[in-house]
Design a protein around this motif. Structure first.
Motif, short mmCIF file in Angstrom:
data_model
loop_
_atom_site.label_atom_id
_atom_site.label_comp_id
_atom_site.label_asym_id
_atom_site.label_seq_id
_atom_site.Cartn_x
_atom_site.Cartn_y
_atom_site.Cartn_z
N GLN A 109 0.85 -1.21 0.00
CA GLN A 109 0.00 0.00 0.00
C GLN A 109 0.87 1.25 0.00
OE1 GLN A 109 -2.46 -0.56 3.46
NE2 GLN A 109 -3.81 -2.00 2.43
N LEU A 110 1.95 1.18 0.79
CA LEU A 110 2.88 2.32 0.88
C LEU A 110 3.59 2.55 -0.46
CD1 LEU A 110 3.73 4.00 3.42
CD2 LEU A 110 5.79 2.62 3.47
N VAL A 111 4.02 1.43 -1.06
CA VAL A 111 4.69 1.49 -2.36
C VAL A 111 3.76 2.15 -3.39
CG1 VAL A 111 5.50 0.02 -4.26
CG2 VAL A 111 6.23 -0.45 -1.93
N ASP A 112 2.48 1.75 -3.36
CA ASP A 112 1.51 2.33 -4.29
C ASP A 112 1.30 3.81 -4.01
OD1 ASP A 112 1.15 0.02 -5.67
OD2 ASP A 112 -0.58 -0.65 -4.52
N ALA A 113 1.21 4.16 -2.72
CA ALA A 113 0.97 5.56 -2.37
C ALA A 113 2.12 6.44 -2.84
CB ALA A 113 0.77 5.69 -0.86
N CYS A 114 3.33 5.87 -2.92
CA CYS A 114 4.50 6.65 -3.39
C CYS A 114 4.68 6.51 -4.90
CB CYS A 114 5.77 6.17 -2.70
SG CYS A 114 5.83 6.50 -0.96
N GLY A 115 3.80 5.74 -5.54
CA GLY A 115 3.90 5.55 -7.00
C GLY A 115 5.12 4.75 -7.42
N LEU A 116 5.50 3.74 -6.60
CA LEU A 116 6.73 3.01 -6.89
C LEU A 116 6.49 1.57 -7.35
CD1 LEU A 116 8.80 4.17 -3.77
CD2 LEU A 116 9.03 4.99 -6.12
N ARG A 117 5.22 1.17 -7.55
CA ARG A 117 4.93 -0.24 -7.86
C ARG A 117 5.69 -0.70 -9.12
NH1 ARG A 117 1.19 -4.83 -6.29
NH2 ARG A 117 0.16 -3.34 -4.94
N ASP A 118 5.79 0.19 -10.13
CA ASP A 118 6.43 -0.25 -11.38
C ASP A 118 7.95 -0.39 -11.23
OD1 ASP A 118 6.92 2.43 -11.08
OD2 ASP A 118 6.64 2.96 -13.18
#
Ligand SMILES: Cc1cc2nc3c(=O)[nH]c(=O)nc-3n(C[C@H](O)[C@H](O)[C@H](O)COP(=O)(O)OP(=O)(O)OC[C@H]3O[C@@H](n4cnc5c(N)ncnc54)[C@H](O)[C@@H]3O)c2cc1C
Length: 476
Positions: free
Chosen positions: A69-78
């Motif tokens: 969730q944190l990774v997504d909130a920072c826009g780092l999933r890719d």
């Protein structure tokens, strides 16, 4: 004039950054202090001459949904990088040769890592009664799985991952999930079977083997710091926390800190101490000397990580796997060896390999004192034998962690109760270091979520108290 915020977070590692980020997203005024000029704490990626190595945490194994969730909130999933399929194999050293750690029942029956009698001993596990004492990790595993499985299959992983000694670590505090399986199901095997049959897993299968990021683990800590912007102060070392008991509902805490040679102060309604136990001890000593003593008594292991780069042709070993760990009888100074360029792509330039080793305090080696070049020589001579390395390293980077990982030793739970008493006495102060709630990066983020919820609930309560008390104050 002393500045005021809702929450002051002390510590710029993954715990502090995650807590500050989550609190800020919930609309609170937050300030984060990080003593070092960089953020990340035990997460530190080194990118040099085409090699990417991790001085600290090498990967994350999310426990629940919080990290992603944190990774997504920072826009780092890719930017997530999954381990290569060849890194599935973890090797363990027994009698001078490397054996794959068996990860499924068939591999277990076939392995030459354990004798036939050790394998049979495992079938007794479901019938061994539970223990009610605060056992050591060694006592627990030997009692349930037998001495040989422990010596060659379990113990080697502990110094290499937790830097810990199995005879001192508490099973209840270090592996609460395994302890709970025994307590709830009477057996670890039965508990695991029960979980498997009922599909109890909160970890998405894609990430079951953990992951890192294309540009290393610092991607996430740098991403959080970037999102926090000016909220995140680096080179700012907290020096003390004091309380104003006359204003229990407004900002009762004052934190002093040093930055750029100046001494400053900030008031806050809540303070999160996301720093190691020994550092938190110094900050709470005037509030509660006994809590400071408890925090100071939590031991930390010393480690040195050394990353090597070699020309591929100089290493004869195929390096097919994650790396290897050593059993106690064969361990000298090396705790484990990771084959970074087999685990993840782009960790070394073309025709080169990246290898990291962990050295611990054993056989008279003092991590705090040994010169780095001597430590590198020692490590090189150990790995050269095992991996048939012929040439000299073309790249070398070492990092000394004088106090790296907190050790949840026997009696840890009692210490944690004393810390909970302190938090009850000083509501709004949260002792949030990795000596509590798990040391892994995934556990740290999950803990930050829990702390955030507690703070939001508390600040909500104090605000409604303030609103309901103001008419009385006005009429007084
Ligand atoms: C060598 C090594 C390898 C590891 N490998 C893995 C791994 O592969 N996977 C995994 O999941 N976990 C791993 N871990 C564990 C994991 O990295 C740590 O437990 C986790 O990163 C700790 O985060 P933290 O924020 O709680 O504390 P830390 O990272 O220790 O951060 C503490 C922060 O507090 C700051 N600070 C201290 N005192 C003060 C003060 N007075 N004022 C202001 N700031 C202060 C420090 O500067 C630092 O920024 C590893 C740890 C080490 C050391």
């Amino acid at each position: 004039m002393t500045e005021s915020v809702d929450v002051l977070v002390i510590g710029g590692g993954i715990t502090g950054l995650s807590a500050a980020f989550l609190l800020q997203r919930n609309g609170l005024r937050v300030q984060l202090l990080s003593a070092e000029p960089r953020v990340g704490g035990s997460i530190q990626t080194i990118l040099e001459r085409g090699f990417l190595c991790e001085a600290g945490a090498t990967s994350v194994m999310p426990r629940g949904p919080e990290f992603l969730q944190l990774v997504d909130a920072c826009g780092l999933r890719d930017q997530i990088l999954l381990p290569s399929p060849r890194a599935r194999t973890i090797l363990l050293n027994r009698n001078g040769s490397l054996h794959p750690l068996p990860l499924d029942p068939l591999a277990f029956l076939r392995t030459t890592l354990f004798s036939r009698s050790a394998k049979f001993r495992l079938f007794r596990e479901p019938f061994i009664t539970r223990s009610s004492t605060d056992e050591s990790v060694a006592e627990f595993f030997v009692r349930r799985f037998g001495q040989e499985i422990f010596d060659y299959g379990i113990e080697p992983l502990l110094p290499g991952t937790l830097a810990g000694q199995a005879s001192r670590l508490s099973i209840r505090s270090t592996f609460p999930v395994l302890h709970a399986l025994e307590q709830q199901h009477g057996s670890v095997t039965r508990g695991l079977l029960h979980g498997w049959l009922h599909g109890n897993t909160s970890r998405p299968r894609t990430y079951a083997r953990g992951f890192t990021f294309e540009r290393g683990m610092e991607t996430v800590t740098n991403g959080l710091a970037a999102a926090l912007g000016s909220t995140c102060l680096t080179g700012a070392r907290a020096t003390g926390v004091s309380v104003d008991r006359n204003h229990p509902v407004t900002s009762p805490y004052t934190v002093s800190y040093d930055q750029d040679g100046s001494h400053r102060q900030v008031n806050a309604e809540a303070v999160v101490l996301a720093i190691p136990a020994y550092a938190a001890s110094d900050l709470v000593t005037t509030l509660s000397p006994s809590t400071a003593d408890v925090l100071r008594s939590i031991p930390y292991a010393s480690l040195m990580t050394i990353s090597f780069g070699f020309q591929r042709s100089d290493v004869r070993h195929p390096l097919d796997g994650f790396g290897y760990f050593l059993s106690a009888s064969e361990r000298r100074h090396l705790l484990g060896c990771f084959w970074n360029s087999s685990q993840y792509r782009d960790r070394a330039p073309r025709d080169h390999v990246a290898i990291s080793v962990f050295l611990g305090e054993s056989n008279g080696l003092e991590i705090a004192k040994i010169p780095e070049d001597q430590a590198a020589e020692l490590a090189l001579s150990e790995i050269s034998r095992t991996m048939q390395i012929q040439g000299k390293p073309v790249y070398l980077h070492s990092t000394r962690w004088a106090r790296s990982i907190p050790q949840y030793e026997i009696g840890h739970e009692r210490r944690m109760e004393q810390l909970r008493d302190f938090e009850t006495e000083y509501p709004g102060i949260i002792l949030a270091g990795s000596y509590r709630g798990g040391i892994s990066v995934g556990a740290r983020v999950a803990a930050a979520h829990r702390h955030t919820e507690i703070i939001i609930a508390r600040l909500g309560r104090t605000r409604s108290m303030r609103q309901s008390s103001s008419p009385i104050q006005r009429s007084a």
